[in-house]
Write a protein that holds these residues in place. Structure first.
Motif, PDB file in Angstrom:
ATOM      1  N   UNK A  98      44.831  28.872  42.713  1.00  0.00           N
ATOM      2  CA  UNK A  98      43.512  29.057  42.141  1.00  0.00           C
ATOM      3  C   UNK A  98      42.769  30.152  42.901  1.00  0.00           C
ATOM      4  N   UNK A  99      41.998  30.946  42.171  1.00  0.00           N
ATOM      5  CA  UNK A  99      41.133  31.930  42.800  1.00  0.00           C
ATOM      6  C   UNK A  99      40.011  31.206  43.547  1.00  0.00           C
ATOM      7  N   UNK A 100      39.362  31.929  44.453  1.00  0.00           N
ATOM      8  CA  UNK A 100      38.310  31.308  45.255  1.00  0.00           C
ATOM      9  C   UNK A 100      37.197  30.730  44.389  1.00  0.00           C
ATOM     10  N   UNK A 101      36.798  31.449  43.328  1.00  0.00           N
ATOM     11  CA  UNK A 101      35.720  30.943  42.479  1.00  0.00           C
ATOM     12  C   UNK A 101      36.176  29.692  41.717  1.00  0.00           C
ATOM     13  N   UNK A 102      37.481  29.619  41.391  1.00  0.00           N
ATOM     14  CA  UNK A 102      38.005  28.432  40.716  1.00  0.00           C
ATOM     15  C   UNK A 102      38.051  27.243  41.678  1.00  0.00           C
ATOM     16  N   UNK A 103      38.480  27.499  42.911  1.00  0.00           N
ATOM     17  CA  UNK A 103      38.487  26.438  43.918  1.00  0.00           C
ATOM     18  C   UNK A 103      37.089  25.860  44.100  1.00  0.00           C
ATOM     19  N   UNK A 104      36.109  26.740  44.180  1.00  0.00           N
ATOM     20  CA  UNK A 104      34.727  26.287  44.341  1.00  0.00           C
ATOM     21  C   UNK A 104      34.283  25.449  43.146  1.00  0.00           C
ATOM     22  N   UNK A 105      34.621  25.905  41.950  1.00  0.00           N
ATOM     23  CA  UNK A 105      34.193  25.199  40.740  1.00  0.00           C
ATOM     24  C   UNK A 105      34.858  23.836  40.628  1.00  0.00           C
ATOM     25  N   UNK A 106      36.164  23.762  40.891  1.00  0.00           N
ATOM     26  CA  UNK A 106      36.864  22.478  40.777  1.00  0.00           C
ATOM     27  C   UNK A 106      36.420  21.499  41.861  1.00  0.00           C
ATOM     28  N   UNK A 107      36.241  21.988  43.068  1.00  0.00           N
ATOM     29  CA  UNK A 107      35.823  21.091  44.143  1.00  0.00           C
ATOM     30  C   UNK A 107      34.426  20.559  43.898  1.00  0.00           C
ATOM     31  N   UNK A 108      33.533  21.423  43.430  1.00  0.00           N
ATOM     32  CA  UNK A 108      32.159  20.983  43.180  1.00  0.00           C
ATOM     33  C   UNK A 108      32.083  20.068  41.969  1.00  0.00           C
ATOM     34  N   UNK A 109      33.013  20.233  41.018  1.00  0.00           N
ATOM     35  CA  UNK A 109      33.017  19.356  39.842  1.00  0.00           C
ATOM     36  C   UNK A 109      33.204  17.901  40.259  1.00  0.00           C
TER      37      UNK A 109
END
Length: 274
Positions: A98-109
């Motif tokens: 996952x790209x960094x922005x995707x990691x951030x989005x999934x973790x925050x979800x």
């Protein structure tokens, strides 16, 4: 556990291959890889795995995802990995980090969905405008677990009432119609939970039950459901289930409890206090 309490012999002990029982393996050497469809349950599993990697001391940058989106043969959206044939599984997409922005989005979800108050859930889309579309859709659908301001019922409870009227009295037909709608909407709630919602609306402990059930609640095929007069009025929009009935329910990590004055409603997409 509470949702399935109507099943006397249901085994609630997790499987030995359950993800939680094997969370420590996510921090071991290797490359954790999540296979996922586009539906809400699969998308939130990605979030859950990343959360478990974090709390078990692993490195989330090592996590890979095999993301199924569309069946090229039919053009249909792939909602869950469980619906795939062996051939389609063999022809899986290439695993990718996952790209960094995707990691951030999934973790925050995961944090937003499990938070004890709804503010972070409601603001998720604005904070993660670049999140994968399937993930944003999954998080948005969690907001439907809050009761609607007009009916006092969450989205699928109200749809169950509709299908009781349209497809009853056989509970099996009611569930089949509701779950077909869930599948088309990629909101994969599951049959046992859906039936538990029907049982809940028929509880004799409620001051104003919305549904009357007869037959054997242990066997869906032998159960019949009919709207009560009150249920018909709620479905028609002339009455509201709350405060005629108390609310003790969960929307993600939020415990909705009218007795404790902790009650939130979905008011046309906004989560507001009662």
């Amino acid at each position: 556990r509470t949702s399935l309490s109507f099943l006397r012999n249901f085994d609630l002990e997790p499987s030995p291959i359950d993800l939680l029982k094997n969370a420590q393996r996510l921090s071991a050497d290797g490359m954790p890889c999540v296979w996922a469809g586009t539906g809400n349950s699969d998308q939130l599993v990605i979030s859950f795995v990343l959360h478990l990697v974090t709390v078990s001391g692993g490195d989330v940058s090592h996590v890979h995802v095999v993301q199924f989106e569309t069946d090229e043969r039919t053009g249909q959206r792939i909602r869950g990995v469980g619906e795939l044939s062996k051939d389609l599984l063999r022809e899986h997409p290439v695993p990718r980090r996952l790209e960094l922005f995707e990691l951030s989005a999934y973790r925050d979800a995961w944090l937003a969905v499990t938070a004890p108050e709804p503010a972070s859930l409601e603001s998720y889309a604005a904070r993660h405008a670049d999140a994968p579309a399937f993930l944003r859709d999954a998080v948005e659908k969690v907001m439907r677990r809050y009761p609607q301001r007009a009916s006092g019922l969450p989205h699928w409870d109200l749809r169950l009432l509709h299908h009781v009227r349209e497809h009853g009295p056989k509970a099996q037909a009611v569930l089949a119609a509701t779950i077909a709608e869930m599948n088309a909407d990629a909101d994969l709630v599951g049959d046992l939970y859906t039936f538990s919602r029907l049982v809940r609306m028929a509880s004799p402990a409620a001051p104003n039950p919305l549904v009357g059930l007869s037959g054997n609640r242990q066997q869906i095929g032998r159960t019949e459901a009919q709207l009560t007069e009150f249920g018909e009025q709620v479905l028609e929009g002339t009455r509201c289930s709350w405060p005629a009935n108390p609310i003790d329910d969960w929307a993600g990590g939020v415990h909705l409890n009218s007795a404790e004055d902790n009650l939130w409603f979905n008011d046309d997409g906004r989560i507001v206090r009662a």
